[in-house]
Design an enzyme around this catalytic site. Structure first.
Site, mmCIF file in Angstrom:
data_model
loop_
_atom_site.group_PDB
_atom_site.id
_atom_site.type_symbol
_atom_site.label_atom_id
_atom_site.label_comp_id
_atom_site.label_asym_id
_atom_site.label_seq_id
_atom_site.Cartn_x
_atom_site.Cartn_y
_atom_site.Cartn_z
ATOM 1 N N ARG A 3 23.864 38.574 53.608
ATOM 2 C CA ARG A 3 24.626 37.352 53.304
ATOM 3 C C ARG A 3 23.841 36.452 52.343
ATOM 4 O O ARG A 3 24.412 35.570 51.708
ATOM 5 C CB ARG A 3 24.892 36.627 54.633
ATOM 6 C CG ARG A 3 26.131 35.809 54.657
ATOM 7 C CD ARG A 3 26.587 35.503 56.060
ATOM 8 N NE ARG A 3 25.837 34.434 56.683
ATOM 9 C CZ ARG A 3 26.186 33.864 57.844
ATOM 10 N NH1 ARG A 3 27.267 34.271 58.491
ATOM 11 N NH2 ARG A 3 25.486 32.897 58.363
ATOM 12 N N PRO A 32 12.221 37.963 57.141
ATOM 13 C CA PRO A 32 13.034 38.206 58.334
ATOM 14 C C PRO A 32 12.317 37.709 59.588
ATOM 15 O O PRO A 32 11.117 37.441 59.552
ATOM 16 C CB PRO A 32 13.168 39.735 58.363
ATOM 17 C CG PRO A 32 12.042 40.259 57.548
ATOM 18 C CD PRO A 32 11.603 39.180 56.596
ATOM 19 N N ALA A 33 13.062 37.598 60.678
ATOM 20 C CA ALA A 33 12.456 37.157 61.945
ATOM 21 C C ALA A 33 11.480 38.215 62.438
ATOM 22 O O ALA A 33 11.727 39.413 62.306
ATOM 23 C CB ALA A 33 13.551 36.916 62.974
ATOM 24 N N GLU A 48 22.176 27.302 57.618
ATOM 25 C CA GLU A 48 23.148 27.811 58.607
ATOM 26 C C GLU A 48 22.467 27.674 59.957
ATOM 27 O O GLU A 48 21.609 28.477 60.303
ATOM 28 C CB GLU A 48 23.485 29.278 58.316
ATOM 29 C CG GLU A 48 24.177 29.514 56.982
ATOM 30 C CD GLU A 48 25.627 29.056 56.969
ATOM 31 O OE1 GLU A 48 26.156 28.672 58.033
ATOM 32 O OE2 GLU A 48 26.231 29.058 55.887
ATOM 33 N N CYS A 97 25.455 32.414 66.713
ATOM 34 C CA CYS A 97 25.679 30.984 66.457
ATOM 35 C C CYS A 97 27.137 30.645 66.688
ATOM 36 O O CYS A 97 27.485 29.516 66.976
ATOM 37 C CB CYS A 97 25.265 30.659 65.033
ATOM 38 S SG CYS A 97 26.037 31.749 63.848
HETATM 39 P P1 NAD Z 1 14.663 30.197 64.857
HETATM 40 O O1 NAD Z 1 15.035 28.900 64.219
HETATM 41 O O2 NAD Z 1 13.673 30.168 65.956
HETATM 42 O O3 NAD Z 1 14.061 31.192 63.767
HETATM 43 C C1 NAD Z 1 14.764 31.524 62.610
HETATM 44 C C2 NAD Z 1 13.784 31.994 61.572
HETATM 45 O O4 NAD Z 1 12.919 30.927 61.216
HETATM 46 C C3 NAD Z 1 12.878 33.138 61.996
HETATM 47 O O5 NAD Z 1 12.670 33.992 60.890
HETATM 48 C C4 NAD Z 1 11.583 32.438 62.360
HETATM 49 O O6 NAD Z 1 10.451 33.257 62.217
HETATM 50 C C5 NAD Z 1 11.565 31.333 61.341
HETATM 51 N N1 NAD Z 1 10.793 30.143 61.693
HETATM 52 C C6 NAD Z 1 10.618 29.597 62.919
HETATM 53 N N2 NAD Z 1 9.872 28.477 62.802
HETATM 54 C C7 NAD Z 1 9.594 28.316 61.489
HETATM 55 C C8 NAD Z 1 8.879 27.333 60.743
HETATM 56 N N3 NAD Z 1 8.297 26.286 61.321
HETATM 57 N N4 NAD Z 1 8.807 27.475 59.399
HETATM 58 C C9 NAD Z 1 9.403 28.517 58.796
HETATM 59 N N5 NAD Z 1 10.098 29.486 59.448
HETATM 60 C C10 NAD Z 1 10.182 29.367 60.776
HETATM 61 O O7 NAD Z 1 16.016 30.880 65.281
HETATM 62 P P2 NAD Z 1 16.227 32.310 65.970
HETATM 63 O O8 NAD Z 1 15.813 32.183 67.399
HETATM 64 O O9 NAD Z 1 15.653 33.408 65.147
HETATM 65 O O10 NAD Z 1 17.815 32.451 65.862
HETATM 66 C C11 NAD Z 1 18.660 31.808 66.718
HETATM 67 C C12 NAD Z 1 19.211 30.539 66.087
HETATM 68 O O11 NAD Z 1 19.815 30.856 64.845
HETATM 69 C C13 NAD Z 1 20.317 29.931 66.923
HETATM 70 O O12 NAD Z 1 20.159 28.538 66.951
HETATM 71 C C14 NAD Z 1 21.586 30.321 66.164
HETATM 72 O O13 NAD Z 1 22.667 29.476 66.369
HETATM 73 C C15 NAD Z 1 21.107 30.284 64.761
HETATM 74 N N6 NAD Z 1 21.978 31.091 63.909
HETATM 75 C C16 NAD Z 1 22.810 30.438 63.052
HETATM 76 C C17 NAD Z 1 23.677 31.168 62.251
HETATM 77 C C18 NAD Z 1 24.603 30.467 61.297
HETATM 78 O O14 NAD Z 1 25.114 31.130 60.398
HETATM 79 N N7 NAD Z 1 24.873 29.177 61.446
HETATM 80 C C19 NAD Z 1 23.688 32.569 62.317
HETATM 81 C C20 NAD Z 1 22.816 33.211 63.207
HETATM 82 C C21 NAD Z 1 21.955 32.443 63.988
#
Ligand code: NAD
Length: 489
Positions: A168, A184-185, A259, A293
């Site tokens: 995306r 990526p995560a 997002e 999400c």
């Molecule tokens: P997260 O915010 O913990 O992590 C997302 C990404 O950010 C990961 O790659 C992580 O390594 C990175 N990250 C974390 N802290 C960071 C920092 N301080 N600086 C830079 N990068 C950092 O989220 P998650 O647990 O991976 O995913 C779940 C969340 O994502 C939920 O809140 C969900 O709603 C949201 N989500 C939103 C959408 C959307 O399109 N709106 C889609 C999928 C997931």
């Protein structure tokens, strides 16, 4: 037939991808990627440190000018070739998604179709980037408006849709002529690595897409965001992290796409087709084991049908079969890790203390993996804590309402605004709801809204910008306006 897991994992590159080369990371020790259904390690991969992150940005920056000049048709064809390769290898991608993320294989196949569609969609969009030319209102000049790539972008993706969240962002970046660093995560990086290897096989020029995997997200990301060579950040993840990244982005006044999290209301009226509502509820709640999400977070059901809806939903939730996603009979996988499972228990216990009751589930499942039983909670009070948080797991709390105004007020009572779902057979009511539900997207009589051809995104604290649809490519384009005098004067 199920694929051989060892053979599949052997195909996944384990390095960082920088400037067209797979290289080692300089982080302390490799990242161990786990199967959440067994707790076993699937693969160890490279761990980037801050210097690797900046090397990836250098590669993206050095490639930007030449990449922007590549004809749109060539960029489109690269995406189209990759789309065909992913389609041919869809079972490999589905199996890998299921292994590292835990979702049932049927859903993982769905993610491959959905995620791959962004490549086809943006291959079609790449050749439709246009501008305009016209006479100024005074007639003394000509005005041109052109679209140009924003420049090097930094993409940070979450663990829950390891292919779709990458395509995306990568799809529109390639279509628009932007180079990119993708992070990526750390929980589910394998699918993105295999995807980028596929892009490479399809002819991706060196430096256009660079991938860094790291266990130190904040330390590696901050210097990239602070670097003046970066022009855009595109993030999918939690609102909490999104806020931090927005703060950091302010220093360079970066273009941002965010997002973020959701707290989707799922509103059922007494005039709804209850069969459709229960089917929609299962889709909206249980896609990705509730870890989406877009997951229905709050079931807001009219008093007269609340009991029946609750019982029917509980019957379906209780019938789901927990197991490893790759096993064909599994219909519900594990949550992503132990802390997610502990969080499910905390949410259930708190809701029960606040007066709600468990109809089904409410506890961990058996096995070494992070299983939590699909749960339905009824009699949940409108001010219950569970209605305030993003649950991100297989728990469905049901709260009841009497009037439409009350339902809308409950639905909008959140700082999030990603998606809402509404079930009613009254057309006028449906139209009223579309206008009064404060979310970027609404599923009217359906539990699934995601589509590559649609603008996905939220309002309020669910984010900024849209991904997919005609709108998606604009996130990677800047508008350039030119004035020139009347050539006949
Ligand atoms: P997260 O915010 O913990 O992590 C997302 C990404 O950010 C990961 O790659 C992580 O390594 C990175 N990250 C974390 N802290 C960071 C920092 N301080 N600086 C830079 N990068 C950092 O989220 P998650 O647990 O991976 O995913 C779940 C969340 O994502 C939920 O809140 C969900 O709603 C949201 N989500 C939103 C959408 C959307 O399109 N709106 C889609 C999928 C997931």
């Amino acid at each position: 037939m199920a694929l051989n897991e060892t053979d599949l994992l052997a195909k996944v590159p384990t390095g960082l991808y920088i400037g067209g080369k797979w290289v080692q990371g300089h982080g302390e020790k490799p990242i161990s990627v786990e199967d959440p259904a067994t707790g076993k390690i699937l693969l160890e991969i490279a761990n980037a440190d801050a210097s690797d992150g900046l090397a990836a940005l250098s590669a993206a920056h050095e490639t930007q000018a030449t990449w922007a000049k590549v004809p749109p048709r060539e960029r489109a064809e690269l995406l189209r070739r990759t789309f065909e390769l992913v389609r041919e290898r869809s079972e490999e991608f589905a199996t890998l998604i299921s292994l590292e993320m835990g979702k049932p294989i049927a859903e993982a196949r769905g993610e491959v179709t959905y995620g791959n569609e962004f490549l086809r969609w943006f291959s079609e969009e790449a050749v439709r980037i246009t501008g305009r030319y016209g006479t100024s209102p005074e007639g003394t000049g000509r005005m041109l408006v052109a679209q140009r790539p924003v420049g090097p972008a930094f993409a940070i993706t979450p663990w829950n849709f390891p292919l779709a969240m990458a395509t995306r962002k990568i799809g529109p970046a390639i279509a628009a002529g932007c180079t990119m660093v993708v992070k990526p995560a750390e929980l589910t990086p394998l699918t993105t690595l295999l995807f980028v290897k596929t892009l490479e096989e399809a002819g991706l020029p060196a430096g256009v897409i660079n991938v860094i995997t790291t266990s130190s997200s904040a330390k590696v990301s901050a210097p990239i965001i602070a670097d003046p060579r970066l022009r855009k950040i595109t993030f999918t993840g939690s609102t909490q992290v999104g806020r931090k990244l927005l703060e950091q982005s302010a220093q360079q006044v970066l273009r941002t796409s965010m997002e973020l999290g959701g707290n989707a209301p799922f509103v059922v009226f007494e005039d709804a087709d209850l069969d459709a509502a229960v089917t929609g509820a299962m889709l909206a709640k249980m896609r990705n084991i509730g870890q989406a999400c877009t997951a229905a977070n709050r079931f807001i059901v009219q008093e007269s049908v609340a009991e029946e809806f609750g019982n029917r939903l509980a019957e379906k939730m209780g019938a789901l079969k927990l197991g490893r996603g790759v096993d064909a009979e599994t219909t519900c996988g594990p949550v992503i890790n132990e802390s997610a499972r502990e969080n499910m228990q905390r949410l259930v216990d708190t809701t029960v203390q606040e007066g709600g009751s468990i109809v089904v589930g409410g506890e961990s499942g058996e096995g070494a993996g992070y299983f939590f039983k699909p749960t339905v909670l009824v009699g949940v009070k409108p001010d219950a804590a569970i209605l305030r948080e993003e649950i991100f797991g297989p728990i469905a709390p049901i709260v009841s309402f009497r009037t439409e105004d009350e339902a809308v007020a409950l639905a909008n009572d959140t700082e999030y605004g990603l998606v809402s779902y509404a079930f009613t057979q009254d057309l006028k009511r449906g139209l009223r709801l579309i206008e009064s539900l404060d979310t970027g997207m609404t599923g009217l009589n359906t539990g699934l809204v995601s589509n590559a051809a649609a603008p996905f995104g939220g309002v309020k604290q669910s984010g900024l910008g849209r991904e997919g649809g005609f709108e998606g490519i604009n996130e990677y384009l800047e508008t350039k306006y030119v004035m020139t005098p009347d050539p006949f004067a």
